[in-house]
Design a protein around this motif. Structure first.
Motif, PDB file in Angstrom:
ATOM      1  N   GLY A   1      -6.414 -87.532  10.108  1.00 15.52           N
ATOM      2  CA  GLY A   1      -7.600 -88.360  10.293  1.00 15.52           C
ATOM      3  C   GLY A   1      -8.865 -87.728   9.748  1.00 15.52           C
ATOM      4  N   ILE A   2     -10.002 -88.207  10.242  1.00  9.93           N
ATOM      5  CA  ILE A   2     -11.298 -87.725   9.756  1.00  9.93           C
ATOM      6  C   ILE A   2     -12.130 -87.072  10.859  1.00  9.93           C
ATOM      7  CG2 ILE A   2     -11.431 -89.307   7.802  1.00  9.93           C
ATOM      8  CD1 ILE A   2     -13.272 -91.084   9.505  1.00  9.93           C
ATOM      9  N   GLY A   3     -11.499 -86.686  11.948  1.00 13.59           N
ATOM     10  CA  GLY A   3     -12.206 -86.061  13.058  1.00 13.59           C
ATOM     11  C   GLY A   3     -12.963 -84.812  12.662  1.00 13.59           C
ATOM     12  N   GLU A   4     -12.500 -84.151  11.603  1.00 16.89           N
ATOM     13  CA  GLU A   4     -13.178 -82.921  11.173  1.00 16.89           C
ATOM     14  C   GLU A   4     -14.618 -83.174  10.744  1.00 16.89           C
ATOM     15  OE1 GLU A   4     -11.406 -81.111   7.665  1.00 16.89           O
ATOM     16  OE2 GLU A   4     -10.896 -83.091   6.941  1.00 16.89           O
ATOM     17  N   LEU A   5     -14.952 -84.402  10.411  1.00 16.46           N
ATOM     18  CA  LEU A   5     -16.324 -84.704  10.015  1.00 16.46           C
ATOM     19  C   LEU A   5     -17.307 -84.490  11.167  1.00 16.46           C
ATOM     20  CD1 LEU A   5     -15.861 -87.873   7.798  1.00 16.46           C
ATOM     21  CD2 LEU A   5     -16.126 -85.499   7.081  1.00 16.46           C
ATOM     22  N   MET A   6     -16.801 -84.512  12.391  1.00 21.55           N
ATOM     23  CA  MET A   6     -17.657 -84.345  13.565  1.00 21.55           C
ATOM     24  C   MET A   6     -17.791 -82.883  13.992  1.00 21.55           C
ATOM     25  SD  MET A   6     -18.529 -87.399  13.857  1.00 21.55           S
ATOM     26  CE  MET A   6     -19.523 -87.236  15.309  1.00 21.55           C
ATOM     27  N   LEU A   7     -17.026 -81.984  13.389  1.00 21.51           N
ATOM     28  CA  LEU A   7     -17.042 -80.577  13.771  1.00 21.51           C
ATOM     29  C   LEU A   7     -18.281 -79.867  13.240  1.00 21.51           C
ATOM     30  CD1 LEU A   7     -13.366 -79.569  12.914  1.00 21.51           C
ATOM     31  CD2 LEU A   7     -14.312 -80.083  15.168  1.00 21.51           C
ATOM     32  N   PRO A   8     -18.696 -78.797  13.921  1.00 21.04           N
ATOM     33  CA  PRO A   8     -19.728 -77.932  13.326  1.00 21.04           C
ATOM     34  C   PRO A   8     -19.079 -77.026  12.281  1.00 21.04           C
ATOM     35  CG  PRO A   8     -19.142 -77.136  15.516  1.00 21.04           C
ATOM     36  CD  PRO A   8     -18.369 -78.411  15.285  1.00 21.04           C
ATOM     37  N   TRP A   9     -19.819 -76.717  11.242  1.00 18.81           N
ATOM     38  CA  TRP A   9     -19.315 -75.935  10.113  1.00 18.81           C
ATOM     39  C   TRP A   9     -20.212 -74.744   9.845  1.00 18.81           C
ATOM     40  CZ3 TRP A   9     -14.751 -77.358   7.882  1.00 18.81           C
ATOM     41  CH2 TRP A   9     -14.271 -78.618   8.231  1.00 18.81           C
ATOM     42  N   ILE A  10     -19.664 -73.742   9.186  1.00 13.25           N
ATOM     43  CA  ILE A  10     -20.471 -72.649   8.659  1.00 13.25           C
ATOM     44  C   ILE A  10     -20.230 -72.600   7.159  1.00 13.25           C
ATOM     45  CG2 ILE A  10     -20.608 -71.273  10.768  1.00 13.25           C
ATOM     46  CD1 ILE A  10     -18.390 -69.493   9.593  1.00 13.25           C
ATOM     47  N   LEU A  11     -21.199 -72.075   6.449  1.00 15.42           N
ATOM     48  CA  LEU A  11     -21.161 -72.056   4.993  1.00 15.42           C
ATOM     49  C   LEU A  11     -20.892 -70.647   4.486  1.00 15.42           C
ATOM     50  CD1 LEU A  11     -21.607 -73.611   2.333  1.00 15.42           C
ATOM     51  CD2 LEU A  11     -24.045 -73.152   2.591  1.00 15.42           C
ATOM     52  N   ASP A  12     -19.986 -70.536   3.540  1.00 17.70           N
ATOM     53  CA  ASP A  12     -19.693 -69.293   2.830  1.00 17.70           C
ATOM     54  C   ASP A  12     -19.222 -68.156   3.729  1.00 17.70           C
ATOM     55  OD1 ASP A  12     -20.221 -70.418   0.329  1.00 17.70           O
ATOM     56  OD2 ASP A  12     -22.351 -69.974   0.483  1.00 17.70           O
ATOM     57  N   GLY A  13     -18.504 -68.487   4.810  1.00 23.98           N
ATOM     58  CA  GLY A  13     -17.831 -67.487   5.621  1.00 23.98           C
ATOM     59  C   GLY A  13     -18.712 -66.546   6.406  1.00 23.98           C
ATOM     60  N   HIS A  14     -19.912 -66.945   6.727  1.00 27.97           N
ATOM     61  CA  HIS A  14     -20.767 -66.081   7.546  1.00 27.97           C
ATOM     62  C   HIS A  14     -20.106 -65.834   8.895  1.00 27.97           C
ATOM     63  CE1 HIS A  14     -23.915 -67.466   4.682  1.00 27.97           C
ATOM     64  NE2 HIS A  14     -24.201 -66.181   4.760  1.00 27.97           N
ATOM     65  N   ALA A  15     -20.301 -64.664   9.425  1.00 29.93           N
ATOM     66  CA  ALA A  15     -19.701 -64.302  10.711  1.00 29.93           C
ATOM     67  C   ALA A  15     -20.255 -65.176  11.831  1.00 29.93           C
ATOM     68  CB  ALA A  15     -19.971 -62.835  11.012  1.00 29.93           C
TER      69      ALA A  15
END
Length: 123
Positions: free
Chosen positions: A57-71
């Motif tokens: 599905g598309i549930g991942e669109l609601m997740l928080p993300w980080i950019l470029d692998g920051h800790a």
């Protein structure tokens, strides 16, 4: 990346939930990809890939993300504000949740390099 041969996988309501990237000329082996363009498994046959994408599905669109692998803890959590073939538009997750203005960050779509990673939440 050339996505012209990717096949969109859709739900019953017509919403695109991911893609199948053909790895063989006859589309016998495909790489299932999420709506963001991330590989969701290893190469597989067409029907297995389609099922994997539909189940995901598309549930991942609601997740928080980080950019470029920051800790975790050091990175600004981002929300996906808009997704199209023109790019992935992200903004500060807290501001987006509050519907407050946020400076947009635009990444090319698809994110096959995996610049976006789900933010890890403390348990």
């Amino acid at each position: 990346m050339d996505t012209s041969q990717w096949i969109s996988v859709q739900r019953d309501d017509g919403e695109t939930v991911g893609y199948l990237e053909p790895l063989t000329v006859d589309y016998d082996i495909v790489q299932p990809r999420s709506i963001l363009g991330h590989a969701v498994s290893g190469p597989c046959d067409y029907s297995e890939g389609e099922e994997l994408i539909q189940d995901r599905g598309i549930g991942e669109l609601m997740l928080p993300w980080i950019l470029d692998g920051h800790a975790a803890g050091r990175a600004q959590e981002l929300s996906i504000i808009e997704l199209s073939a023109q790019g992935i538009v992200l903004g500060n997750a807290l501001h987006a949740k509050a519907l407050a203005p946020t400076d947009p960050i635009v990444l090319p779509w698809p994110d096959v390099d995996g610049r976006l990673k789900p933010a890890e939440r403390p348990t």
